[in-house]
Design a protein around this motif. Structure first.
Motif, PDB file in Angstrom:
ATOM      1  N   LEU A 305       0.836  -1.201   0.000  1.00  0.00           N
ATOM      2  CA  LEU A 305       0.000   0.000   0.000  1.00  0.00           C
ATOM      3  C   LEU A 305       0.873   1.253   0.000  1.00  0.00           C
ATOM      4  O   LEU A 305       2.026   1.227   0.415  1.00  0.00           O
ATOM      5  CB  LEU A 305      -0.915   0.020   1.227  1.00  0.00           C
ATOM      6  CG  LEU A 305      -1.930  -1.119   1.376  1.00  0.00           C
ATOM      7  CD1 LEU A 305      -1.351  -2.222   2.233  1.00  0.00           C
ATOM      8  CD2 LEU A 305      -3.219  -0.607   2.006  1.00  0.00           C
ATOM      9  N   ALA A 306       0.294   2.344  -0.428  1.00  0.00           N
ATOM     10  CA  ALA A 306       0.970   3.635  -0.319  1.00  0.00           C
ATOM     11  C   ALA A 306       0.531   4.370   0.936  1.00  0.00           C
ATOM     12  O   ALA A 306       1.273   5.193   1.463  1.00  0.00           O
ATOM     13  CB  ALA A 306       0.675   4.491  -1.547  1.00  0.00           C
ATOM     14  N   GLN A 307      -0.653   4.040   1.430  1.00  0.00           N
ATOM     15  CA  GLN A 307      -1.211   4.745   2.582  1.00  0.00           C
ATOM     16  C   GLN A 307      -2.086   3.774   3.357  1.00  0.00           C
ATOM     17  O   GLN A 307      -2.848   3.007   2.766  1.00  0.00           O
ATOM     18  CB  GLN A 307      -2.043   5.939   2.083  1.00  0.00           C
ATOM     19  CG  GLN A 307      -2.512   6.897   3.158  1.00  0.00           C
ATOM     20  CD  GLN A 307      -3.180   8.118   2.545  1.00  0.00           C
ATOM     21  OE1 GLN A 307      -3.342   8.217   1.326  1.00  0.00           O
ATOM     22  NE2 GLN A 307      -3.565   9.063   3.385  1.00  0.00           N
ATOM     23  N   VAL A 308      -1.963   3.781   4.680  1.00  0.00           N
ATOM     24  CA  VAL A 308      -2.773   2.915   5.554  1.00  0.00           C
ATOM     25  C   VAL A 308      -3.539   3.795   6.511  1.00  0.00           C
ATOM     26  O   VAL A 308      -2.989   4.726   7.108  1.00  0.00           O
ATOM     27  CB  VAL A 308      -1.892   1.914   6.332  1.00  0.00           C
ATOM     28  CG1 VAL A 308      -2.756   1.063   7.258  1.00  0.00           C
ATOM     29  CG2 VAL A 308      -1.123   1.016   5.375  1.00  0.00           C
ATOM     30  N   PHE A 309      -4.830   3.492   6.680  1.00  0.00           N
ATOM     31  CA  PHE A 309      -5.670   4.226   7.619  1.00  0.00           C
ATOM     32  C   PHE A 309      -5.795   3.424   8.908  1.00  0.00           C
ATOM     33  O   PHE A 309      -5.966   2.199   8.875  1.00  0.00           O
ATOM     34  CB  PHE A 309      -7.068   4.447   7.040  1.00  0.00           C
ATOM     35  CG  PHE A 309      -7.072   5.099   5.678  1.00  0.00           C
ATOM     36  CD1 PHE A 309      -6.196   6.124   5.383  1.00  0.00           C
ATOM     37  CD2 PHE A 309      -7.951   4.690   4.702  1.00  0.00           C
ATOM     38  CE1 PHE A 309      -6.195   6.734   4.141  1.00  0.00           C
ATOM     39  CE2 PHE A 309      -7.969   5.282   3.454  1.00  0.00           C
ATOM     40  CZ  PHE A 309      -7.085   6.308   3.170  1.00  0.00           C
ATOM     41  N   GLY A 310      -5.774   4.109  10.047  1.00  0.00           N
ATOM     42  CA  GLY A 310      -5.989   3.435  11.321  1.00  0.00           C
ATOM     43  C   GLY A 310      -4.719   3.332  12.139  1.00  0.00           C
ATOM     44  O   GLY A 310      -3.609   3.589  11.654  1.00  0.00           O
ATOM     45  N   ASP A 311      -4.894   2.931  13.400  1.00  0.00           N
ATOM     46  CA  ASP A 311      -3.782   2.765  14.329  1.00  0.00           C
ATOM     47  C   ASP A 311      -3.787   1.353  14.884  1.00  0.00           C
ATOM     48  O   ASP A 311      -4.851   0.720  15.006  1.00  0.00           O
ATOM     49  CB  ASP A 311      -3.895   3.765  15.487  1.00  0.00           C
ATOM     50  CG  ASP A 311      -3.755   5.206  15.022  1.00  0.00           C
ATOM     51  OD1 ASP A 311      -2.865   5.462  14.180  1.00  0.00           O
ATOM     52  OD2 ASP A 311      -4.538   6.062  15.471  1.00  0.00           O
ATOM     53  N   ALA A 312      -2.614   0.869  15.214  1.00  0.00           N
ATOM     54  CA  ALA A 312      -2.499  -0.468  15.776  1.00  0.00           C
ATOM     55  C   ALA A 312      -3.359  -0.583  17.034  1.00  0.00           C
ATOM     56  O   ALA A 312      -3.365   0.304  17.881  1.00  0.00           O
ATOM     57  CB  ALA A 312      -1.037  -0.773  16.102  1.00  0.00           C
ATOM     58  N   GLY A 313      -4.090  -1.681  17.116  1.00  0.00           N
ATOM     59  CA  GLY A 313      -4.973  -1.925  18.247  1.00  0.00           C
ATOM     60  C   GLY A 313      -6.434  -1.661  17.948  1.00  0.00           C
ATOM     61  O   GLY A 313      -7.305  -2.141  18.669  1.00  0.00           O
ATOM     62  N   ALA A 320     -14.502  -1.510   5.958  1.00  0.00           N
ATOM     63  CA  ALA A 320     -13.898  -0.222   6.298  1.00  0.00           C
ATOM     64  C   ALA A 320     -12.682   0.031   5.409  1.00  0.00           C
ATOM     65  O   ALA A 320     -12.006  -0.907   4.974  1.00  0.00           O
ATOM     66  CB  ALA A 320     -13.482  -0.205   7.760  1.00  0.00           C
ATOM     67  N   PRO A 321     -12.393   1.286   5.117  1.00  0.00           N
ATOM     68  CA  PRO A 321     -11.210   1.567   4.306  1.00  0.00           C
ATOM     69  C   PRO A 321      -9.935   1.242   5.075  1.00  0.00           C
ATOM     70  O   PRO A 321      -9.767   1.663   6.214  1.00  0.00           O
ATOM     71  CB  PRO A 321     -11.332   3.070   4.021  1.00  0.00           C
ATOM     72  CG  PRO A 321     -12.151   3.604   5.155  1.00  0.00           C
ATOM     73  CD  PRO A 321     -13.112   2.514   5.505  1.00  0.00           C
ATOM     74  N   LEU A 322      -9.053   0.493   4.441  1.00  0.00           N
ATOM     75  CA  LEU A 322      -7.782   0.139   5.057  1.00  0.00           C
ATOM     76  C   LEU A 322      -6.660   1.020   4.529  1.00  0.00           C
ATOM     77  O   LEU A 322      -5.716   1.336   5.257  1.00  0.00           O
ATOM     78  CB  LEU A 322      -7.459  -1.332   4.781  1.00  0.00           C
ATOM     79  CG  LEU A 322      -6.156  -1.870   5.369  1.00  0.00           C
ATOM     80  CD1 LEU A 322      -6.172  -1.779   6.901  1.00  0.00           C
ATOM     81  CD2 LEU A 322      -5.921  -3.310   4.936  1.00  0.00           C
ATOM     82  N   GLY A 323      -6.753   1.436   3.278  1.00  0.00           N
ATOM     83  CA  GLY A 323      -5.712   2.286   2.708  1.00  0.00           C
ATOM     84  C   GLY A 323      -5.908   2.458   1.219  1.00  0.00           C
ATOM     85  O   GLY A 323      -6.956   2.099   0.653  1.00  0.00           O
ATOM     86  N   LEU A 324      -4.894   3.004   0.570  1.00  0.00           N
ATOM     87  CA  LEU A 324      -4.916   3.254  -0.868  1.00  0.00           C
ATOM     88  C   LEU A 324      -3.674   2.650  -1.503  1.00  0.00           C
ATOM     89  O   LEU A 324      -2.588   2.632  -0.905  1.00  0.00           O
ATOM     90  CB  LEU A 324      -4.956   4.755  -1.164  1.00  0.00           C
ATOM     91  CG  LEU A 324      -6.204   5.525  -0.732  1.00  0.00           C
ATOM     92  CD1 LEU A 324      -5.985   7.021  -0.925  1.00  0.00           C
ATOM     93  CD2 LEU A 324      -7.425   5.062  -1.514  1.00  0.00           C
TER      94      LEU A 324
END
Length: 371
Positions: A305-313, A320-324
């Protein structure tokens, strides 16, 4: 001329169907993009802005894929018709010359023949036999020219819609990223120990070792993780095509136990099933990685991925969107001039997907639909 007549008659029939199919495809693509624009207008005021922008980006991606394929079809049909007209230009010119000379000749001249009345009668019978064939050939030529004009009009209309859609999808992706960054309502399975994570990244040289040490990065347990089971029916995280299956070597001869999926630039990657986000960030030679835990002891490694949404945990819901994905979305000019290939070959980015349990990598087909 008879050969040209047969060719034109054989090809004239499908023209209307081809024109109608192209127009319907263009209308469907335009309707999908209009739907995406309406979703975009409503997303700003939606209670769940993240979900609204996710639906908007998906709608734009679907509409742009349809529009791109429609324009490819339009270009192919236009070039084919033009090539057929160019190839038969000599016979078409002779046909037009015959029709023009027949139309301009005075009627008394047409009735005269050097061989007298019998020759005139025979010439009249010949003209009576040839005229319907000439008329049919002229009508077939007219149908081809009209089809070419209709295709060019469809292309002109589709081009404007494509340009607008490409501009809007960039705005929708930026709004989605902003909404994901502002997300605070997600439940958390644990809090992360960032120092332990950094030490793990620095001390491991393989994905196996990193996956085995993920448990050390948990600072405090807050809630139970989701519990899902492999059914072989989950969608892939990104729309695309499977390039390589587990164990199949790449061009460099490297074989990995996961899937390599071809995807379009900047495509939206989503969470296939409710899961805890165990890790996000660059890892070894896998690029930017997101590791999901859909069930205790089971990990989905999503890399590239180039971009990840969210934080560990955080516990991410299904869809849900995970990234792009990375790359750059081609502009309208590149698509229209053929600089961007059509179909599956337009998927220039690759996503790596590996499924692991306590024993190591497992067959992704136990979880995902790979058809």
């Amino acid at each position: 001329m008879r050969r040209a007549l047969l060719l034109l008659l054989l090809l004239a029939g499908p023209l209307a169907a081809q024109e109608a199919g192209t127009a319907e495809a263009a209308q469907a693509a335009a309707a999908r993009l209009r739907e995406a624009a309406a979703l975009m207008d409503r997303a700003e005021g939606a209670q769940d802005r993240l979900a609204a922008f996710t639906a908007t980006v998906k709608a734009y991606e679907d509409g742009l894929a349809l529009m791109r394929d429609t324009l490819r079809r339009v270009a192919v049909e236009r070039d084919r018709l033009q090539a057929e007209l160019d190839a038969g230009s000599g016979e078409v010119a002779r046909l037009l010359g015959v029709l023009q000379s027949m139309g301009q000749a005075p009627e008394p001249v047409l009735m005269l023949h050097p061989q007298g009345p019998l020759g005139t009668a025979r010439a009249g019978m010949l003209i009576a036999d040839v005229t319907p064939a000439l008329q049919a050939e002229a009508e077939a030529l007219k149908a081809r020219l009209e089809a070419l004009g209709a295709i060019e009009r469809t292309q002109a209309e589709a081009e404007g819609t494509l340009r607008e859609g490409l501009e809007n999808v960039q705005e929708a992706r930026a709004a989605l990223a902003a909404a994901a960054a502002d997300r605070t309502e997600l439940p958390r399975a644990y809090t992360e120990d960032p120092v332990a994570t950094a030490l793990l990244m620095a001390s491991t040289d393989s994905l196996d070792a990193f996956a085995d040490g993920l448990g050390e990065t948990v600072d405090q347990e807050l809630a139970p993780s989701p519990v899902a089971s492999g059914t072989g029916s989950l969608p892939l995280p990104v729309p695309g095509a499977v390039l390589r299956r587990p164990g199949e070597p790449d061009a460099a001869g490297v074989a990995r136990p996961g899937l390599v999926i071809a995807a379009e630039p900047r495509a939206l990657v989503t969470v296939p099933v409710a899961a805890t986000l165990r890790f996000r960030g660059p890892l070894l030679d896998y690029g930017t990685v997101a590791i999901l835990e859909p069930a205790p002891g089971t990990l989905f490694v999503v890399a590239g991925l180039a971009q990840v949404f969210g934080d560990a945990g955080e516990i991410l819901p299904a869809g849900a969107p995970l990234g792009l994905m990375g790359g750059e979305t081609p502009d309208a000019h590149a698509m229209l001039t053929g600089a961007v290939p059509a179909g599956a070959s337009a998927r220039t980015e690759t996503l790596y997907l590996e499924v692991r349990d306590a024993e190591g990598p497992v067959d992704p087909g136990t979880w995902f639909r790979l058809d």
